[in-house]
Write a protein that holds these residues in place. Structure first.
Motif, PDB file in Angstrom:
ATOM      1  N   MET A   1       0.641  -1.229  -0.009  1.00 33.00           N
ATOM      2  CA  MET A   1      -0.138   0.056  -0.325  1.00 33.00           C
ATOM      3  C   MET A   1       0.381   1.245  -0.405  1.00 33.00           C
ATOM      4  O   MET A   1       0.846   2.166  -0.344  1.00 33.00           O
ATOM      5  CB  MET A   1      -0.769  -0.153   1.000  1.00 33.00           C
ATOM      6  CG  MET A   1      -2.085  -0.577   1.237  1.00 33.00           C
ATOM      7  SD  MET A   1      -3.173  -0.738   2.533  1.00 33.00           S
ATOM      8  CE  MET A   1      -3.083  -2.045   3.114  1.00 33.00           C
ATOM      9  N   GLU A   2       2.288   1.392   0.392  1.00 31.30           N
ATOM     10  CA  GLU A   2       2.717   2.175   0.345  1.00 31.30           C
ATOM     11  C   GLU A   2       3.493   2.973  -0.741  1.00 31.30           C
ATOM     12  O   GLU A   2       4.717   3.789  -1.470  1.00 31.30           O
ATOM     13  CB  GLU A   2       3.996   2.270   1.440  1.00 31.30           C
ATOM     14  CG  GLU A   2       3.784   1.843   3.018  1.00 31.30           C
ATOM     15  CD  GLU A   2       4.678   1.131   3.913  1.00 31.30           C
ATOM     16  OE1 GLU A   2       5.496   1.456   3.665  1.00 31.30           O
ATOM     17  OE2 GLU A   2       4.233   2.000   5.122  1.00 31.30           O
TER      18      GLU A   2
ATOM     19  N   ARG B   1     -10.151  -5.699  -8.240  1.00 34.15           N
ATOM     20  CA  ARG B   1      -9.242  -5.828  -8.018  1.00 34.15           C
ATOM     21  C   ARG B   1      -9.445  -7.920  -7.263  1.00 34.15           C
ATOM     22  O   ARG B   1      -8.472  -7.783  -7.253  1.00 34.15           O
ATOM     23  CB  ARG B   1      -8.841  -5.027  -6.635  1.00 34.15           C
ATOM     24  CG  ARG B   1      -8.553  -3.807  -6.944  1.00 34.15           C
ATOM     25  CD  ARG B   1      -6.954  -3.505  -8.381  1.00 34.15           C
ATOM     26  NE  ARG B   1      -6.432  -4.242  -7.557  1.00 34.15           N
ATOM     27  CZ  ARG B   1      -4.904  -4.100  -8.255  1.00 34.15           C
ATOM     28  NH1 ARG B   1      -5.037  -3.326  -9.700  1.00 34.15           N
ATOM     29  NH2 ARG B   1      -3.694  -4.640  -8.199  1.00 34.15           N
ATOM     30  N   LEU B   2     -10.696  -7.749  -6.461  1.00 31.88           N
ATOM     31  CA  LEU B   2     -10.477  -8.907  -6.107  1.00 31.88           C
ATOM     32  C   LEU B   2     -10.600 -10.255  -7.071  1.00 31.88           C
ATOM     33  O   LEU B   2      -9.880 -10.826  -7.335  1.00 31.88           O
ATOM     34  CB  LEU B   2     -11.923  -9.347  -5.120  1.00 31.88           C
ATOM     35  CG  LEU B   2     -12.182 -10.879  -4.324  1.00 31.88           C
ATOM     36  CD1 LEU B   2     -10.204 -10.785  -3.581  1.00 31.88           C
ATOM     37  CD2 LEU B   2     -13.351 -10.797  -3.978  1.00 31.88           C
TER      38      LEU B   2
ATOM     39  N   GLY C   1       1.891 -10.166  -5.366  1.00 33.46           N
ATOM     40  CA  GLY C   1       1.739  -9.490  -5.357  1.00 33.46           C
ATOM     41  C   GLY C   1       2.548  -9.014  -4.301  1.00 33.46           C
ATOM     42  O   GLY C   1       2.623  -7.156  -3.569  1.00 33.46           O
ATOM     43  N   THR C   2       3.331  -9.747  -3.752  1.00 30.86           N
ATOM     44  CA  THR C   2       4.955  -9.428  -2.757  1.00 30.86           C
ATOM     45  C   THR C   2       5.656  -8.920  -3.114  1.00 30.86           C
ATOM     46  O   THR C   2       6.553  -7.918  -2.694  1.00 30.86           O
ATOM     47  CB  THR C   2       5.021 -10.463  -1.614  1.00 30.86           C
ATOM     48  OG1 THR C   2       5.493 -11.759  -2.524  1.00 30.86           O
ATOM     49  CG2 THR C   2       3.441 -10.792  -0.735  1.00 30.86           C
TER      50      THR C   2
ATOM     51  N   LEU D   1      -3.031  -9.724  -7.534  1.00 35.01           N
ATOM     52  CA  LEU D   1      -2.953  -9.602  -5.276  1.00 35.01           C
ATOM     53  C   LEU D   1      -2.681  -8.132  -4.535  1.00 35.01           C
ATOM     54  O   LEU D   1      -2.618  -8.645  -3.357  1.00 35.01           O
ATOM     55  CB  LEU D   1      -2.681 -11.058  -5.303  1.00 35.01           C
ATOM     56  CG  LEU D   1      -2.842 -12.402  -5.326  1.00 35.01           C
ATOM     57  CD1 LEU D   1      -2.073 -12.923  -5.919  1.00 35.01           C
ATOM     58  CD2 LEU D   1      -4.069 -12.589  -4.909  1.00 35.01           C
ATOM     59  N   TYR D   2      -2.290  -7.754  -5.464  1.00 37.62           N
ATOM     60  CA  TYR D   2      -0.881  -6.028  -4.672  1.00 37.62           C
ATOM     61  C   TYR D   2      -2.592  -5.897  -4.114  1.00 37.62           C
ATOM     62  O   TYR D   2      -3.084  -4.918  -4.856  1.00 37.62           O
ATOM     63  CB  TYR D   2      -0.334  -5.150  -6.047  1.00 37.62           C
ATOM     64  CG  TYR D   2      -0.305  -4.453  -5.594  1.00 37.62           C
ATOM     65  CD1 TYR D   2       1.486  -4.503  -4.971  1.00 37.62           C
ATOM     66  CD2 TYR D   2      -0.930  -2.810  -6.322  1.00 37.62           C
ATOM     67  CE1 TYR D   2       1.493  -2.799  -4.683  1.00 37.62           C
ATOM     68  CE2 TYR D   2      -0.809  -1.761  -5.083  1.00 37.62           C
ATOM     69  CZ  TYR D   2       0.909  -1.441  -4.508  1.00 37.62           C
ATOM     70  OH  TYR D   2       0.828  -0.514  -4.182  1.00 37.62           O
ATOM     71  N   GLY D   3      -1.738  -5.485  -2.718  1.00 40.72           N
ATOM     72  CA  GLY D   3      -2.805  -4.858  -2.003  1.00 40.72           C
ATOM     73  C   GLY D   3      -3.923  -5.184  -1.863  1.00 40.72           C
ATOM     74  O   GLY D   3      -4.825  -4.832  -1.851  1.00 40.72           O
TER      75      GLY D   3
END
Length: 224
Positions: free
Chosen positions: A82-83, A103-104, A134-135, A142-144
Motif C-alpha cells: 500500500m505504500e 481488484r478481487l 503481489g509481494t 493480488l497487490y494490495g
C-alpha cells in the motif's frame, strides 16, 4: 560447531550492513520464513544437541536480517504494498466497492494464472513467484489485497466467517511468499535442501489461496 563459528564470523563481518536497513523492517521481513529456516537449515546442522539448537536459533534471528540486507531481497508483507506507487492504494485513502470488486477479481486471476503456469514461472526464480503473489512489485492483481478485502467486508452477512476467510487469504500469501523466498535463500547458503522443496511448499499454499478466494467471493455474492 563449524556452522556456529561460521555464523559468528559472518555476523561480525556484516554488522555494518544493519545501517542500510531499519532493523525493525528486517525482522518483519524474515518472520514468515523464520520457522522454515530454523527447521530446514539451522536445526539440520545442530539436531544432536538441544543447547546448540537453541543457541543457533537465537543467533539466526540476528544473522538472517543481515543476510537479507546483503543480497538486497528483503521480504515485504503483502499489505506493505500500500505504500507503493499505485494511487488507489495510497496509505489512508479509501477505495470504492466497485474498484475493490475489480481488484478481487484481478487477484483471483493472478492466483489462478500462477497455479496454472507454476513450473514455468518457477524457472524465473523465487522472486518471479512472489511477483504473482503481489509481494514483489505492483503488477499482480493480488497487490494490495488486504485493503480490497477490508473494503468488501461491509457486504458480508456473516462477518465472522468473512474475517476468518480473509485471514486465510493473507496467511496463504505470506506462507507461499516465505517458501518462495527460501527457494532463493538456499541457493546461496550451505543448506542441502533443494529449491524445488520450497517451490513445492509454496504451490500447496497457492492452491489454498485459490480456494480461499473462491470462498471469500461466495460470502459477498461476487462471481469471478
Amino acid at each position: 560447531i563449524k556452522l556456529c563459528n561460521k555464523m559468528e564470523k559472518t555476523l561480525i563481518a556484516l554488522v555494518s550492513l544493519t545501517l542500510l536497513f531499519p532493523l525493525g523492517n528486517a525482522f518483519s521481513a524474515v518472520l514468515p520464513v523464520q520457522r522454515k529456516l530454523r527447521s530446514g537449515i539451522v536445526l539440520e546442522a545442530s539436531s544432536k544437541n538441544d543447547n546448540n539448537r537453541d543457541e543457533l536459533g537465537r543467533r539466526n534471528v540476528f544473522l538472517l536480517p543481515l543476510q537479507v540486507a546483503l543480497v538486497g531481497k528483503a521480504i515485504l508483507p503483502a499489505n506493505a504494498a500500500m505504500e507503493n506507487t499505485q494511487s488507489i492504494f495510497k496509505a489512508g485513502a479509501s477505495i470504492s466497492d466497485e474498484v475493490a470488486e475489480q481488484r478481487l477479481q484481478e487477484g483471483r486471476k493472478s492466483a489462478q494464472y500462477l497455479l496454472d503456469h507454476y513450473d514455468e514461472i518457477c524457472e524465473g526464480g523465487g522472486d518471479n513467484v512472489r511477483r504473482y503473489l503481489g509481494t514483489v512489485g505492483t503488477t499482480s492483481g493480488l497487490y494490495g489485497i488486504s485493503k480490497v478485502m477490508k473494503t468488501l467486508s461491509t457486504r458480508a452477512d456473516d462477518i465472522v466467517e468473512y474475517t476468518e476467510t480473509a485471514q486465510e487469504v493473507e496467511k496463504t500469501i505470506q506462507q507461499a511468499d516465505g517458501s518462495a523466498y527460501m527457494a532463493i535463500f538456499v541457493t546461496t547458503s550451505t543448506s542441502y535442501t533443494p529449491p524445488a522443496k520450497y517451490f513445492g511448499d509454496a504451490k500447496v499454499e497457492i492452491k489454498r489461496l485459490v480456494t480461499a478466494l473462491d470462498q471469500l467471493a461466495a460470502l459477498i455474492d461476487l462471481k469471478y
